[in-house]
Design a protein around this motif. Structure first.
Motif, PDB file in Angstrom:
ATOM      1  N   PHE A   5      -8.115   2.996  13.312  1.00 52.40           N
ATOM      2  CA  PHE A   5      -7.422   1.746  12.993  1.00 52.40           C
ATOM      3  C   PHE A   5      -7.468   1.477  11.493  1.00 52.40           C
ATOM      4  O   PHE A   5      -6.459   1.090  10.886  1.00 52.40           O
ATOM      5  N   TYR A   6      -8.627   1.694  10.911  1.00 56.57           N
ATOM      6  CA  TYR A   6      -8.792   1.504   9.462  1.00 56.57           C
ATOM      7  C   TYR A   6      -7.804   2.404   8.701  1.00 56.57           C
ATOM      8  O   TYR A   6      -7.115   1.949   7.783  1.00 56.57           O
ATOM      9  N   SER A   8      -5.005   3.691   9.807  1.00 53.87           N
ATOM     10  CA  SER A   8      -3.632   3.261  10.068  1.00 53.87           C
ATOM     11  C   SER A   8      -3.277   2.021   9.255  1.00 53.87           C
ATOM     12  O   SER A   8      -2.176   1.916   8.720  1.00 53.87           O
ATOM     13  N   LEU A   9      -4.211   1.085   9.170  1.00 54.97           N
ATOM     14  CA  LEU A   9      -3.959  -0.128   8.396  1.00 54.97           C
ATOM     15  C   LEU A   9      -3.762   0.213   6.921  1.00 54.97           C
ATOM     16  O   LEU A   9      -2.832  -0.277   6.276  1.00 54.97           O
ATOM     17  N   LYS A  10      -4.639   1.075   6.424  1.00 55.80           N
ATOM     18  CA  LYS A  10      -4.493   1.490   5.021  1.00 55.80           C
ATOM     19  C   LYS A  10      -3.161   2.203   4.800  1.00 55.80           C
ATOM     20  O   LYS A  10      -2.463   1.975   3.810  1.00 55.80           O
ATOM     21  N   ALA A  12      -0.393   1.888   6.564  1.00 55.30           N
ATOM     22  CA  ALA A  12       0.723   0.944   6.676  1.00 55.30           C
ATOM     23  C   ALA A  12       0.882   0.139   5.400  1.00 55.30           C
ATOM     24  O   ALA A  12       1.990  -0.010   4.872  1.00 55.30           O
ATOM     25  N   ILE A  13      -0.222  -0.360   4.880  1.00 50.81           N
ATOM     26  CA  ILE A  13      -0.157  -1.168   3.654  1.00 50.81           C
ATOM     27  C   ILE A  13       0.303  -0.309   2.471  1.00 50.81           C
ATOM     28  O   ILE A  13       1.122  -0.742   1.654  1.00 50.81           O
ATOM     29  N   SER A  14      -0.190   0.904   2.403  1.00 49.18           N
ATOM     30  CA  SER A  14       0.236   1.801   1.311  1.00 49.18           C
ATOM     31  C   SER A  14       1.737   2.069   1.381  1.00 49.18           C
ATOM     32  O   SER A  14       2.421   2.068   0.351  1.00 49.18           O
ATOM     33  N   ALA A  15       2.249   2.288   2.600  1.00 50.23           N
ATOM     34  CA  ALA A  15       3.684   2.558   2.762  1.00 50.23           C
ATOM     35  C   ALA A  15       4.511   1.333   2.398  1.00 50.23           C
ATOM     36  O   ALA A  15       5.580   1.451   1.789  1.00 50.23           O
TER      37      ALA A  15
END
Lengths: 65, 157
Positions: A5-6, A8-10, A12-15
């Motif tokens: 999850f960590y 994926s969150l990183k 998503a935010i990077s994208a």
């Protein structure tokens, strides 16, 4: 699962940052105008700015020009 | 944990049975659909494509017929929060306070790419928010954080 999850969150935010930065970099002095809003029509593929300053529905080219 | 608060306990029980018979996936990969639990003819599960013997039954926990707009509000983080698993790509990430709603796709080379819903409002303010959050995330020693968590075994004994 926490690590996934960590990551994926990183990711998503990077994208999101990359998409936004790439878009805003096409407009001169974009960081001087906090009212510009980036809108992407995911179905039409149209990119346009909306602004409280009355620049609605102008294309990127028009904004940059 | 279940969000179907408005349903009677019998309907909720039926829905839980249904949930036990299928797994969740994103909308693009579903192979069944249902009508509403409130339908007078009763709950019906219908395949939307040919399903081979032994193939997984895939339905949705947040875009179901009675889920209303939960899917758009929950997205991938909501599914992790309430069900404890992480969806595969493409993932949907709604950042409600920032009004940014992004679908994250994984390209064939592994790169992640963001697409935004038409009603998303990504501006320089929200971009600064995301940059701040990324710095915060990268400052976390995730391995240490995981090690420091109390295992579920000790938590319930």
């Amino acid at each position: 699962m926490i690590r996934r999850f960590y990551d994926s969150l990183k990711g998503a935010i990077s994208a999101i940052i990359e998409a936004g930065t790439n878009h805003f970099s096409k407009k001169e002095n974009i960081y001087d105008d906090l009212d510009d809003i980036f809108v992407v029509d995911m179905f039409e593929g149209n990119h346009s700015f909306r602004s409280s300053l009355g620049h609605s529905n102008k294309s990127i080219g028009q904004q940059c020009g | 944990m279940n969000v179907l608060y408005g349903f009677s306990s019998i309907r909720l029980f039926v829905y839980h049975i249904l949930q036990d018979m299928h797994n969740h996936d994103i909308r693009e990969r579903l192979n069944v659909e249902t009508n509403s639990l409130r339908s007078p003819e009763g709950l019906m599960v219908t395949s939307t494509k040919t399903i081979q013997a032994g193939e997984e039954i895939l339905y949705t926990y947040n875009y179901c017929a009675d889920c209303f707009d939960m899917g758009d509000l929950w997205g991938t983080p909501g599914m992790y929060r309430d069900f404890g698993f992480l969806e595969g790509y493409p993932q949907y990430w709604p950042f409600l306070d920032q009004k940014v709603y992004a679908t994250i796709e994984q390209l064939s080379n592994g790169t992640l790419q963001a697409r935004f819903e038409t009603y998303s409002e990504l501006n320089v303010k929200s971009l600064a928010f995301f940059e701040t959050q990324l710095v915060r995330l990268e400052a976390i020693d995730i391995e240490s954080e995981i090690q420091s968590l109390t295992s579920s075994f000790w938590r319930f004994t």
